[in-house]
Scaffold this active site. Structure first.
Site, short mmCIF file in Angstrom:
data_model
loop_
_atom_site.label_atom_id
_atom_site.label_comp_id
_atom_site.label_asym_id
_atom_site.label_seq_id
_atom_site.Cartn_x
_atom_site.Cartn_y
_atom_site.Cartn_z
N GLU A 247 20.83 16.12 -16.62
CA GLU A 247 19.91 17.10 -16.04
C GLU A 247 20.35 17.30 -14.60
OE1 GLU A 247 17.73 19.06 -14.09
OE2 GLU A 247 16.38 17.34 -13.91
N CYS A 281 13.65 19.72 -9.14
CA CYS A 281 14.72 20.44 -9.85
C CYS A 281 14.30 21.85 -10.23
CB CYS A 281 15.15 19.67 -11.10
SG CYS A 281 15.96 18.10 -10.74
#
Length: 473
Positions: A247, A281
């Protein structure tokens, strides 16, 4: 206060310790053990040795351990939230939210441990399959290498450990060097909850040296990593055919159709852009407004963002506090100035307070090639640009090397489907910001945002191997 390694169910001292500084005050809050390669090997040995006992645990036993961790964390939530805010400078009210999410993540992992099953395969559906009964079972991979970031130091650890333990694996965890305390705190809870010794090992130290050795070790069967694209690329090179979930971040955007400009939408954008000091994020980094409401949106967005409280992360009133490092401050300053030099306008913020806090910053009319638009800023900076149509907005969102999540505010199903079908991202949020996540949903992106999915049931699937069994009559 010295914080040691956690190997084989025991605290292990090292020859060398490094000071951990508060991002807000600069004070030393702990001395953190710096593991040697030999000690990392010990941790992997310990995890490997525990594989047999961990694999033999019944599903209800793994579920009980995870539920117990959730219970213990709930009992110590004040201590846990304080720990996060102290080491990460996350505002304390946001740290409490992270703790609650972490509790939920472990609870959900406990539930999923009981649902680890395969499927029946209809062999007779093809010629030659007659007289055969076939089914699949899911088996643990073995040792999982987990590498976590600083921005959610407790919940993103849970997204690695929880699914791994639920699936019957063992773990060697390397937490972010900026935020090791939250991971070590959780290690103590697992020990208290009765996890077999060696099933969880926590190794702190040099990120490159420890991380790369963990990736290449053949005893480690999978790497699960959350962090920067550069490190993710390096992991891919080193891991070769080893299973991995990466990720790697984003520069998430929201599209706002003209008629959707409401107070609720504006407040959601404030939350998306500035939560956790912009260090998320899926932080809202780009806003594209369609139509004639653009000027009114900017005016009201600036007004709402101006109400945010800046200050001490341990104060219950604080909304925005210190960035994680001086390097983050320096990069933010440079990127803001570069955007201004390219013709953008600053309508809010841009200043650094006490050399550690960047004010909530809003830029308008930002060129597509500016770093604050096309790279991941990871700071409380957001751009607001005007576009003429949904087609143009989608093109702007897609003009990025990232593709994690995107949001679209619109009124018609046709427009929603147009956006959902054409946005090049891993998740599309209709009538919400991209900075939305609950911990059981599939979470992951495309392009430079990574590969694989997190979210407890999806991570468990990645952390197991499917075995086919065929019985012939």
């Amino acid at each position: 206060m010295k914080k040691h390694l956690f190997i084989g169910g025991k605290k292990v001292s090292t020859e060398h310790y490094e000071p951990l500084h508060s991002p807000y005050t600069g004070e030393v809050i702990a001395m953190i053990a710096q593991a040697s390669i030999a000690q990392l090997d010990d941790a992997i040995d310990s995890a490997q040795a525990a594989c047999t006992s961990q694999r033999k645990l019944a599903a209800y036993e793994r579920a009980h351990i995870l539920s117990k961790v959730a219970q213990l964390l709930a009992e110590r939530k004040d201590e846990a939230a304080h720990c996060i805010s102290l080491e990460a400078a996350k505002p304390i009210k946001q740290s409490y939210i992270e703790v609650e999410r972490t509790i939920q993540t472990y609870q959900y992992a406990a539930e999923e441990a009981k649902r680890l099953n395969g499927e029946m395969v209809p062999m007779a559906a093809m010629p030659g399959g007659e007289g055969r009964l076939a089914f699949t079972i899911r088996e643990p991979l073995g040792v999982i290498g987990a590498i976590t970031p600083f921005n959610f130091p407790m919940n993103l650890v849970a997204h690695k450990i929880g699914p791994a333990i639920a699936a019957g694996n063992t773990v060697v965890l390397k937490p972010a060097p900026q935020t090791p305390l939250s991971a070590l705190f959780i290690g103590e809870l697992f020990m208290e909850a009765g996890l077999p010794a060696g099933a969880l090992n926590i190794v702190t130290g040099d990120g490159v040296q420890i991380g790369e050795h963990l990736v290449v070790d053949p005893r480690v069967k999978m790497i699960t990593f959350t962090g920067s694209p550069n490190v993710g690329l390096r992991i891919s090179q080193l891991a070769a055919i080893k299973k991995r979930t990466l990720e790697l971040g984003s520069n998430s955007a929201v599209i706002i159709d003209d008629e959707m400009m409401t107070d609720e939408v504006i407040q959601r954008c404030v939350t998306g852009a500035f939560s956790n000091n912009g260090q998320v994020c899926i932080s809202l980094q780009r806003i594209y407004v369609i139509g004639e409401q653009y000027n009114r949106f900017v005016e009201q967005f600036v007004a709402a963002s101006s109400q945010l409280v800046i200050g001490d992360p341990l104060s219950p009133n604080t909304d925005v506090s210190a960035l994680i490092s001086q390097a983050a401050i320096s990069r933010s300053r440079q990127w803001i100035q570069a955007a201004l030099d390219d013709g953008a306008s600053l309508v809010l913020g841009g200043k650094v307070i006490d050399n550690v806090i960047l004010e909530p910053t809003i830029l308008v009319n930002v060129p597509e090639h500016a770093a604050v638009s096309c790279q991941e800023v990871f700071a409380p900076i957001v751009i607001v640009n005007k576009v003429s149509s949904m087609e143009e907005a989608i093109k702007m969102v897609n003009n990025s090397s990232y593709g994690l999540q995107a949001g679209v505010y619109c009124k018609t199903l046709e427009t929603a489907w147009q956006a959902a079908a054409n946005l090049q991202v891993g998740g599309v949020l209709i009538n919400d910001i991209p900075t939305y996540r609950v911990d059981h949903m599939p979470y992951g992106g495309v392009k430079m945002s990574g590969t694989g999915k997190e979210g407890v049931p999806y991570a468990i699937e990645d952390m197991t191997a499917s075995k086919l069994i065929i019985l012939k009559r």
